[in-house]
Design a protein around this motif. Structure first.
Motif, PDB file in Angstrom:
ATOM      1  N   ILE A  10       0.843  -1.209   0.000  1.00 59.21           N
ATOM      2  CA  ILE A  10       0.000   0.000   0.000  1.00 59.21           C
ATOM      3  C   ILE A  10       0.871   1.248   0.000  1.00 59.21           C
ATOM      4  N   VAL A  11       1.911   1.267   0.834  1.00 56.34           N
ATOM      5  CA  VAL A  11       2.815   2.418   0.871  1.00 56.34           C
ATOM      6  C   VAL A  11       3.489   2.607  -0.478  1.00 56.34           C
ATOM      7  N   ALA A  12       3.970   1.536  -1.080  1.00 55.86           N
ATOM      8  CA  ALA A  12       4.639   1.628  -2.379  1.00 55.86           C
ATOM      9  C   ALA A  12       3.677   2.128  -3.448  1.00 55.86           C
ATOM     10  N   MET A  13       2.456   1.620  -3.439  1.00 57.25           N
ATOM     11  CA  MET A  13       1.476   2.035  -4.438  1.00 57.25           C
ATOM     12  C   MET A  13       1.046   3.472  -4.224  1.00 57.25           C
ATOM     13  N   SER A  14       0.902   3.890  -2.977  1.00 56.79           N
ATOM     14  CA  SER A  14       0.466   5.264  -2.734  1.00 56.79           C
ATOM     15  C   SER A  14       1.528   6.239  -3.191  1.00 56.79           C
ATOM     16  N   GLY A  15       2.791   5.881  -3.063  1.00 55.99           N
ATOM     17  CA  GLY A  15       3.863   6.748  -3.575  1.00 55.99           C
ATOM     18  C   GLY A  15       3.772   6.902  -5.079  1.00 55.99           C
ATOM     19  N   GLN A  16       3.390   5.825  -5.772  1.00 52.62           N
ATOM     20  CA  GLN A  16       3.257   5.884  -7.219  1.00 52.62           C
ATOM     21  C   GLN A  16       2.031   6.685  -7.614  1.00 52.62           C
ATOM     22  N   CYS A  17       0.958   6.565  -6.861  1.00 51.17           N
ATOM     23  CA  CYS A  17      -0.275   7.267  -7.209  1.00 51.17           C
ATOM     24  C   CYS A  17      -0.101   8.779  -7.082  1.00 51.17           C
ATOM     25  N   PHE A  18       0.670   9.225  -6.108  1.00 50.93           N
ATOM     26  CA  PHE A  18       0.820  10.650  -5.865  1.00 50.93           C
ATOM     27  C   PHE A  18       2.081  11.223  -6.487  1.00 50.93           C
ATOM     28  N   ALA A  19       2.828  10.396  -7.225  1.00 48.47           N
ATOM     29  CA  ALA A  19       4.071  10.869  -7.841  1.00 48.47           C
ATOM     30  C   ALA A  19       3.765  11.983  -8.837  1.00 48.47           C
ATOM     31  N   GLN A  20       4.594  12.995  -8.815  1.00 49.58           N
ATOM     32  CA  GLN A  20       4.473  14.121  -9.733  1.00 49.58           C
ATOM     33  C   GLN A  20       5.730  14.163 -10.583  1.00 49.58           C
ATOM     34  N   ALA A  21       5.622  14.807 -11.706  1.00 44.71           N
ATOM     35  CA  ALA A  21       6.796  14.958 -12.562  1.00 44.71           C
ATOM     36  C   ALA A  21       7.814  15.861 -11.867  1.00 44.71           C
ATOM     37  N   ALA A  22       9.077  15.525 -12.036  1.00 42.01           N
ATOM     38  CA  ALA A  22      10.160  16.358 -11.501  1.00 42.01           C
ATOM     39  C   ALA A  22      10.165  17.695 -12.240  1.00 42.01           C
ATOM     40  N   PRO A  23      10.617  18.763 -11.588  1.00 46.81           N
ATOM     41  CA  PRO A  23      10.654  20.069 -12.259  1.00 46.81           C
ATOM     42  C   PRO A  23      11.659  20.094 -13.412  1.00 46.81           C
ATOM     43  N   GLU A  42      32.426  24.747 -16.060  1.00 47.69           N
ATOM     44  CA  GLU A  42      31.839  25.870 -16.811  1.00 47.69           C
ATOM     45  C   GLU A  42      31.653  25.525 -18.285  1.00 47.69           C
ATOM     46  N   SER A  43      32.464  24.620 -18.808  1.00 47.36           N
ATOM     47  CA  SER A  43      32.366  24.254 -20.227  1.00 47.36           C
ATOM     48  C   SER A  43      31.345  23.143 -20.476  1.00 47.36           C
ATOM     49  N   ALA A  44      30.732  22.632 -19.408  1.00 50.14           N
ATOM     50  CA  ALA A  44      29.836  21.475 -19.526  1.00 50.14           C
ATOM     51  C   ALA A  44      28.660  21.739 -20.462  1.00 50.14           C
ATOM     52  N   ARG A  45      28.427  20.760 -21.318  1.00 49.06           N
ATOM     53  CA  ARG A  45      27.259  20.744 -22.201  1.00 49.06           C
ATOM     54  C   ARG A  45      26.447  19.522 -21.821  1.00 49.06           C
ATOM     55  N   PHE A  46      25.140  19.670 -21.830  1.00 49.32           N
ATOM     56  CA  PHE A  46      24.252  18.588 -21.403  1.00 49.32           C
ATOM     57  C   PHE A  46      23.296  18.209 -22.523  1.00 49.32           C
ATOM     58  N   ARG A  47      22.835  16.955 -22.460  1.00 51.76           N
ATOM     59  CA  ARG A  47      21.782  16.502 -23.369  1.00 51.76           C
ATOM     60  C   ARG A  47      21.139  15.249 -22.779  1.00 51.76           C
ATOM     61  N   ALA A  48      20.033  14.866 -23.382  1.00 53.67           N
ATOM     62  CA  ALA A  48      19.330  13.610 -23.078  1.00 53.67           C
ATOM     63  C   ALA A  48      18.914  13.482 -21.615  1.00 53.67           C
ATOM     64  N   PHE A  49      18.362  14.561 -21.051  1.00 53.30           N
ATOM     65  CA  PHE A  49      17.888  14.491 -19.666  1.00 53.30           C
ATOM     66  C   PHE A  49      16.696  13.557 -19.546  1.00 53.30           C
ATOM     67  N   LYS A  50      16.714  12.749 -18.509  1.00 54.08           N
ATOM     68  CA  LYS A  50      15.554  11.957 -18.114  1.00 54.08           C
ATOM     69  C   LYS A  50      15.535  11.995 -16.594  1.00 54.08           C
ATOM     70  N   GLN A  51      14.348  12.219 -16.052  1.00 58.22           N
ATOM     71  CA  GLN A  51      14.213  12.314 -14.605  1.00 58.22           C
ATOM     72  C   GLN A  51      13.140  11.364 -14.112  1.00 58.22           C
ATOM     73  N   GLY A  52      13.343  10.845 -12.916  1.00 56.78           N
ATOM     74  CA  GLY A  52      12.333  10.020 -12.275  1.00 56.78           C
ATOM     75  C   GLY A  52      11.257  10.910 -11.678  1.00 56.78           C
ATOM     76  N   ASN A  53      10.178  10.304 -11.233  1.00 66.42           N
ATOM     77  CA  ASN A  53       9.095  11.052 -10.606  1.00 66.42           C
ATOM     78  C   ASN A  53       9.525  11.647  -9.282  1.00 66.42           C
ATOM     79  N   LEU A  54       8.932  12.750  -8.933  1.00 64.51           N
ATOM     80  CA  LEU A  54       9.162  13.411  -7.662  1.00 64.51           C
ATOM     81  C   LEU A  54       8.684  12.492  -6.548  1.00 64.51           C
ATOM     82  N   GLU A  55       9.554  12.235  -5.590  1.00 63.93           N
ATOM     83  CA  GLU A  55       9.209  11.361  -4.470  1.00 63.93           C
ATOM     84  C   GLU A  55       8.645  12.199  -3.332  1.00 63.93           C
ATOM     85  N   SER A  56       8.089  11.544  -2.352  1.00 62.26           N
ATOM     86  CA  SER A  56       7.439  12.256  -1.248  1.00 62.26           C
ATOM     87  C   SER A  56       8.400  13.155  -0.482  1.00 62.26           C
TER      88      SER A  56
END
Length: 115
Positions: A10-23, A42-56
């Motif tokens: 139940i705790v695991a499922m409730s975390g999934q039900c209320f998960a929000q997208a990360a900012p 300072e020279s860093a270049r980024f690409r291909a971001f993927k984020q997990g759901n916002l946790e409680s």
């Protein structure tokens, strides 16, 4: 025993039900988090971001690729990275911690379907 298993489910499922997208990723703050991991953050270049759901607790996994200059001033090529984003409150800025850069980080991201 069954009650403990059911309670855990139940705790695991409730975390999934209320998960929000990360900012949205704040690249400036992410670059700052890389200062200890890269020769020239300072020279860093980024690409291909993927984020997990916002946790409680207000944190989430972040994966992507980073390319930065080495000590000779040349870009090394994009490498996978694994980190964690978090916000202490809705008014607080996003902060990041970088766990690793390279193949091992990429494997962890892939295991969590973030690559």
């Amino acid at each position: 025993m069954r009650a403990a298993v059911l309670a855990g489910l139940i705790v695991a499922m409730s975390g999934q039900c209320f998960a929000q997208a990360a900012p949205k990723v704040d690249e400036k703050r992410l670059r700052t988090a890389f200062e200890e991991k890269l020769k020239d953050a300072e020279s860093a270049r980024f690409r291909a971001f993927k984020q997990g759901n916002l946790e409680s607790e207000g944190s989430w996994r972040i994966c992507g690729e980073v390319n930065a200059k080495n000590s000779f001033g040349a870009y090394e090529g994009f490498q996978p990275f694994l980190g964690r984003g978090f916000k202490e409150s809705s008014a607080a800025p996003i902060e990041y911690q970088i766990a690793g850069v390279g193949e091992a980080a990429g494997n962890i991201c892939a295991r969590h379907h973030l690559r």
